[in-house]
Design a protein around this motif. Structure first.
Motif, PDB file in Angstrom:
ATOM      1  N   VAL A  65      -9.663  -4.419 -46.123  1.00  0.00           N
ATOM      2  CA  VAL A  65     -10.316  -5.725 -46.017  1.00  0.00           C
ATOM      3  C   VAL A  65      -9.605  -6.646 -46.992  1.00  0.00           C
ATOM      4  O   VAL A  65      -9.631  -6.419 -48.200  1.00  0.00           O
TER       5      VAL A  65
ATOM      6  N   PRO B  41      -9.471 -13.516 -47.795  1.00  0.00           N
ATOM      7  CA  PRO B  41      -8.810 -14.632 -47.107  1.00  0.00           C
ATOM      8  C   PRO B  41      -8.122 -15.612 -48.057  1.00  0.00           C
ATOM      9  O   PRO B  41      -7.015 -16.075 -47.777  1.00  0.00           O
TER      10      PRO B  41
ATOM     11  N   GLN C 120     -13.170 -21.261 -44.851  1.00  0.00           N
ATOM     12  CA  GLN C 120     -14.043 -20.398 -44.073  1.00  0.00           C
ATOM     13  C   GLN C 120     -15.291 -21.188 -43.716  1.00  0.00           C
ATOM     14  O   GLN C 120     -15.752 -22.027 -44.492  1.00  0.00           O
TER      15      GLN C 120
ATOM     16  N   ALA D 256      -8.071 -16.047 -32.446  1.00  0.00           N
ATOM     17  CA  ALA D 256      -7.618 -15.312 -33.629  1.00  0.00           C
ATOM     18  C   ALA D 256      -8.317 -15.759 -34.912  1.00  0.00           C
ATOM     19  O   ALA D 256      -8.556 -14.941 -35.801  1.00  0.00           O
ATOM     20  N   GLU D 257      -8.664 -17.013 -35.031  1.00  0.00           N
ATOM     21  CA  GLU D 257      -9.281 -17.531 -36.254  1.00  0.00           C
ATOM     22  C   GLU D 257     -10.742 -17.115 -36.407  1.00  0.00           C
ATOM     23  O   GLU D 257     -11.331 -17.288 -37.461  1.00  0.00           O
ATOM     24  N   ILE D 258     -11.328 -16.590 -35.338  1.00  0.00           N
ATOM     25  CA  ILE D 258     -12.732 -16.203 -35.362  1.00  0.00           C
ATOM     26  C   ILE D 258     -12.818 -14.702 -35.595  1.00  0.00           C
ATOM     27  O   ILE D 258     -12.280 -13.913 -34.826  1.00  0.00           O
ATOM     28  N   ASP D 259     -13.505 -14.317 -36.683  1.00  0.00           N
ATOM     29  CA  ASP D 259     -13.571 -12.890 -37.020  1.00  0.00           C
ATOM     30  C   ASP D 259     -14.935 -12.268 -36.788  1.00  0.00           C
ATOM     31  O   ASP D 259     -15.104 -11.067 -36.982  1.00  0.00           O
ATOM     32  N   TYR D 260     -15.900 -13.054 -36.363  1.00  0.00           N
ATOM     33  CA  TYR D 260     -17.264 -12.547 -36.207  1.00  0.00           C
ATOM     34  C   TYR D 260     -17.960 -13.395 -35.156  1.00  0.00           C
ATOM     35  O   TYR D 260     -17.939 -14.627 -35.248  1.00  0.00           O
TER      36      TYR D 260
ATOM     37  N   CYS E 232     -20.582 -17.837 -35.066  1.00  0.00           N
ATOM     38  CA  CYS E 232     -19.267 -17.237 -35.279  1.00  0.00           C
ATOM     39  C   CYS E 232     -18.737 -17.676 -36.629  1.00  0.00           C
ATOM     40  O   CYS E 232     -18.999 -18.781 -37.093  1.00  0.00           O
ATOM     41  N   GLU E 233     -18.018 -16.767 -37.260  1.00  0.00           N
ATOM     42  CA  GLU E 233     -17.386 -17.054 -38.534  1.00  0.00           C
ATOM     43  C   GLU E 233     -15.914 -17.324 -38.279  1.00  0.00           C
ATOM     44  O   GLU E 233     -15.263 -16.569 -37.554  1.00  0.00           O
TER      45      GLU E 233
ATOM     46  N   VAL F 139     -12.047 -18.380 -40.019  1.00  0.00           N
ATOM     47  CA  VAL F 139     -11.210 -18.359 -41.211  1.00  0.00           C
ATOM     48  C   VAL F 139      -9.919 -19.088 -40.845  1.00  0.00           C
ATOM     49  O   VAL F 139      -9.214 -18.685 -39.924  1.00  0.00           O
TER      50      VAL F 139
END
Length: 170
Positions: free
Chosen positions: A71, A74, A82, A104-108, A120-121, A123
């Protein structure tokens, strides 16, 4: 050891969630402290042989209970912005969630109940990249009605210790 128990009468086709014993929880806790901890070291801490730990970790991994991953922070890798994006949707939620998950920029991405339909989260490198993502991509996804962006100012806690603490166990 992992047991699967399904007591939900309405969802017989759905796989039952795994039920973890105390040894599996202890192994998970050891790996949450250090995902690269040697199996022999974990074995000493939980009272199992190195081989038994290796087998349990493999079963936990194969069953999808755990993933062992790096992990990154960022900020340390140049992703300085974020934010959580709360979205209301017209129509079915899943196609919108699938479109967001592909970015790709969305991790959740999570479907939810209440004021918003999808959270959505994101980064991003900076505010300009966040603006481009929101304005030119997220808001253009068919079905997106509104977005509310909550920019992160400071991270106070981030934990991945689900399933090993008594207050969080089923």
């Amino acid at each position: 050891m992992i047991r699967r128990v399904n007591t939900d009468e309405n969802h017989r086709d759905r796989p039952a969630p795994p039920v973890l014993d105390d040894l599996s929880r202890a192994i998970i806790a050891q790996l949450q402290e250090d995902g690269r901890r040697a199996y022999a070291t974990i074995g000493k801490a939980v009272g199992l042989s190195e081989a038994a730990v290796r087998q349990r970790v493999q079963r936990l991994s194969d069953s999808g209970v755990i993933q062992i991953v790096a992990v990154s922070d960022p900020l340390q890798v140049g992703l300085l912005r974020q934010a959580m994006v709360a979205i209301t949707v017209d129509g079915p939620l899943e196609p919108v969630a699938d479109a967001l998950a592909a970015m790709a920029e969305i991790d959740y991405v999570v479907l939810c109940a209440g004021r918003y339909d999808v959270l959505c989260e994101v980064v991003c490198v900076d505010d300009a990249a966040l603006l481009e993502l929101i304005s030119n991509r997220i808001r253009l996804v068919p079905g997106v009605r509104t977005t509310e962006v909550m920019v992160y100012l400071k991270l106070r806690k981030q934990s991945y210790q689900w399933g090993v603490h008594p207050q969080r166990n089923p």
